[in-house]
Design a protein around this motif. Structure first.
Motif, PDB file in Angstrom:
ATOM      1  N   TYR A 199      -6.912   0.844  44.096  1.00 37.27           N
ATOM      2  CA  TYR A 199      -8.098   1.277  43.355  1.00 37.27           C
ATOM      3  C   TYR A 199      -7.640   2.042  42.112  1.00 37.27           C
ATOM      4  N   THR A 200      -8.145   1.680  40.958  1.00 39.25           N
ATOM      5  CA  THR A 200      -7.874   2.388  39.706  1.00 39.25           C
ATOM      6  C   THR A 200      -9.196   2.768  39.080  1.00 39.25           C
ATOM      7  N   PRO A 201      -9.442   4.111  38.896  1.00 37.04           N
ATOM      8  CA  PRO A 201     -10.707   4.519  38.284  1.00 37.04           C
ATOM      9  C   PRO A 201     -10.790   3.987  36.858  1.00 37.04           C
ATOM     10  N   SER A 202     -12.014   3.832  36.396  1.00 36.78           N
ATOM     11  CA  SER A 202     -12.227   3.413  35.013  1.00 36.78           C
ATOM     12  C   SER A 202     -11.758   4.499  34.051  1.00 36.78           C
ATOM     13  N   VAL A 203     -11.604   4.098  32.832  1.00 35.35           N
ATOM     14  CA  VAL A 203     -11.051   5.019  31.826  1.00 35.35           C
ATOM     15  C   VAL A 203     -11.919   6.256  31.662  1.00 35.35           C
ATOM     16  N   ASN A 204     -13.185   6.124  31.664  1.00 38.45           N
ATOM     17  CA  ASN A 204     -14.097   7.239  31.394  1.00 38.45           C
ATOM     18  C   ASN A 204     -14.459   8.025  32.649  1.00 38.45           C
ATOM     19  N   PHE A 205     -13.875   7.665  33.796  1.00 36.37           N
ATOM     20  CA  PHE A 205     -14.190   8.349  35.041  1.00 36.37           C
ATOM     21  C   PHE A 205     -13.080   9.349  35.331  1.00 36.37           C
ATOM     22  N   SER A 206     -13.444  10.675  35.356  1.00 36.70           N
ATOM     23  CA  SER A 206     -12.414  11.703  35.534  1.00 36.70           C
ATOM     24  C   SER A 206     -12.429  12.328  36.909  1.00 36.70           C
ATOM     25  N   ILE A 259     -14.872   6.172  47.054  1.00 40.06           N
ATOM     26  CA  ILE A 259     -13.631   6.885  46.706  1.00 40.06           C
ATOM     27  C   ILE A 259     -14.009   8.218  46.060  1.00 40.06           C
ATOM     28  N   PHE A 260     -13.428   9.291  46.605  1.00 37.78           N
ATOM     29  CA  PHE A 260     -13.621  10.614  45.981  1.00 37.78           C
ATOM     30  C   PHE A 260     -12.418  10.910  45.080  1.00 37.78           C
ATOM     31  N   VAL A 261     -12.644  11.052  43.766  1.00 37.91           N
ATOM     32  CA  VAL A 261     -11.584  11.254  42.760  1.00 37.91           C
ATOM     33  C   VAL A 261     -11.553  12.726  42.346  1.00 37.91           C
ATOM     34  N   ARG A 262     -10.422  13.380  42.589  1.00 44.06           N
ATOM     35  CA  ARG A 262     -10.257  14.779  42.176  1.00 44.06           C
ATOM     36  C   ARG A 262      -9.744  14.829  40.735  1.00 44.06           C
ATOM     37  N   PRO A 263     -10.122  15.871  39.939  1.00 50.60           N
ATOM     38  CA  PRO A 263      -9.710  15.912  38.528  1.00 50.60           C
ATOM     39  C   PRO A 263      -8.226  16.268  38.374  1.00 50.60           C
ATOM     40  N   SER A 302      -8.265  22.440  31.622  1.00 48.51           N
ATOM     41  CA  SER A 302      -9.517  21.683  31.556  1.00 48.51           C
ATOM     42  C   SER A 302     -10.307  21.761  32.848  1.00 48.51           C
ATOM     43  N   THR A 303      -9.640  22.188  33.916  1.00 45.06           N
ATOM     44  CA  THR A 303     -10.299  22.301  35.215  1.00 45.06           C
ATOM     45  C   THR A 303      -9.642  23.426  35.988  1.00 45.06           C
ATOM     46  N   PRO A 304     -10.309  24.032  36.920  1.00 45.48           N
ATOM     47  CA  PRO A 304      -9.669  25.108  37.693  1.00 45.48           C
ATOM     48  C   PRO A 304      -8.370  24.636  38.320  1.00 45.48           C
ATOM     49  N   GLY A 325      -7.148  20.342  45.522  1.00 44.59           N
ATOM     50  CA  GLY A 325      -6.764  18.965  45.759  1.00 44.59           C
ATOM     51  C   GLY A 325      -5.305  18.679  45.591  1.00 44.59           C
ATOM     52  N   GLY A 326      -4.614  19.562  44.936  1.00 45.61           N
ATOM     53  CA  GLY A 326      -3.184  19.370  44.775  1.00 45.61           C
ATOM     54  C   GLY A 326      -2.804  18.316  43.760  1.00 45.61           C
ATOM     55  N   CYS A 327      -3.693  18.006  42.835  1.00 45.57           N
ATOM     56  CA  CYS A 327      -3.343  17.021  41.808  1.00 45.57           C
ATOM     57  C   CYS A 327      -2.558  17.692  40.695  1.00 45.57           C
ATOM     58  N   PRO A 328      -1.346  17.254  40.403  1.00 43.83           N
ATOM     59  CA  PRO A 328      -0.552  17.870  39.336  1.00 43.83           C
ATOM     60  C   PRO A 328      -1.074  17.468  37.963  1.00 43.83           C
ATOM     61  N   GLY A 329      -1.059  18.475  37.050  1.00 39.18           N
ATOM     62  CA  GLY A 329      -1.475  18.195  35.682  1.00 39.18           C
ATOM     63  C   GLY A 329      -0.282  18.018  34.759  1.00 39.18           C
TER      64      GLY A 329
END
Length: 364
Positions: free
Chosen positions: A8-15, A41-45, A71-73, A115-119
């Protein structure tokens, strides 16, 4: 059971947020059987961080303040090339004790909250410039009124500039200080030089140089009599603005002394008035004062000549003139006082007439 993985790959404009997708599965039978399903699908920023400032140049000992925004907490961590590390913004102080610029680079990383997503990762270089030292070499730490002082300046770096101020309101810049100091008072004064070195815009610790300025004696002369007769004493009194002043004097006749008042008996061996210059010097143990001069006129010696002895005929009305040719020697005008005054037509002239004598008389 048949398994298959899908990407699964989110669309470009979906953050961030939930994304729903539909899928269809068919078998290989004949006829083929298919089924349709739905997935969520739940997408974390993913955080995007920026720094302010993005680069920095400071002087040694200055504070470093770097603010990070996201840009996000998210959780922000950082490391630096000088071995330090921390979380969040940077607020610290950097020291450079070397001879060259150093660069401390701060690397910031971010992970989204929950969520642990690295920026993204960013770096901020901080250039730390050294501060110069200053070395001073004054020509003297004590001078007299009106004398110059020279202060040579040096540093442990090339290309250092210097600026200076004094507590008397003077200022300047350059590799040395040349200043003429003044003290017209009666006590010592101190001039304080504050000298600051600069290197690439970074000031070093100022140096202080103190120079004591001593006053000079200011003397006043009082001549008791500015014209005297030959052999008469000359008296010149002297006073000073400073206590414990030492005096000396000399005159144009080559005579001298080491104390005041000036007590001198000059002689005039000529036939005309003699002008004598007296020079009085002063010294307070460190500084000499300005010499002062006084003029005294010494008149030449005066000599009288009564003339040859005279005789008169034996009659009371006979007269004779007495006195020399001339009667006085020296510098005119002269005054005369013959005695005895009897039988003289005028006892105050150079050559009076004598009449009415019957006996030998001595006139002086």
């Amino acid at each position: 059971m048949y398994k298959r993985q899908y990407k699964y790959t989110p669309s470009v404009n979906f953050s961030s947020g939930s994304d729903t997708f539909f899928y269809r599965i068919c078998d290989n039978g004949v006829p083929s059987k298919c089924d349709t399903g739905r997935g969520i699908i739940f997408v974390r920023p993913t955080p995007v961080i920026t720094a302010n400032p993005t680069t920095l140049t400071i002087c040694s000992g200055d504070s470093v303040n770097i603010s990070i925004s996201s840009s996000t907490p998210s959780a922000i961590t950082w490391t630096a090339t000088n071995g330090t590390s921390g979380i969040g913004n940077v607020a610290t102080t950097l020291i450079n004790a070397g001879l060259n610029d150093i660069v401390v680079t701060y690397t910031f990383s971010s992970v989204s909250d929950g969520g642990g997503c690295p920026g993204n990762t960013i770096t901020v270089p901080v250039t730390v410039r050294p501060r110069p030292l200053i070395f001073t070499n004054p020509s003297a730490n004590q001078v007299c009124d009106g004398e110059p002082v020279v202060i040579v300046l040096a540093s442990n770096y090339n290309g250092v500039t210097f600026s200076w101020t004094t507590n008397t309101g003077k200022s300047g810049n350059g590799l040395f200080i040349l200043d003429t100091l003044s003290n017209k008072g009666i006590i010592d004064s101190t001039v304080i030089y504050t000298i600051t070195p600069f290197l690439n815009g970074c000031p070093g610790t100022p140096a202080l140089v103190n120079v004591v300025v001593k006053p000079r004696p200011n003397i006043t002369l009082t001549v008791v009599d500015d014209s005297v007769c030959n052999g008469q004493q000359v008296v010149i009194n002297a006073t000073s603005s400073l206590p414990n002043t030492l005096f000396s004097w000399n005159n144009s006749l080559g005579q001298s002394g080491s104390s005041v008042p000036v007590l001198n008996t000059p002689l005039n061996g000529t036939l005309i008035p003699l002008s004598i210059t007296y020079t009085v010097n002063s010294f307070n143990g460190v500084c000499a004062g300005t010499s002062k001069q006084a003029q005294v006129v010494v008149f030449p010696p005066v000599a009288a000549d009564g003339g040859f002895d005279k005789s008169t005929p034996g009659c009371s009305q006979a007269s004779v003139t007495i006195g020399g040719r001339p009667t006085a020697f020296g510098t005119a005008p002269f005054t005369y006082n013959w005695s005895p005054t009897g039988n003289l037509n005028d006892s105050t002239v150079a050559n009076p007439q004598v009449t009415g004598l019957f006996n030998t008389t001595l006139f002086t």
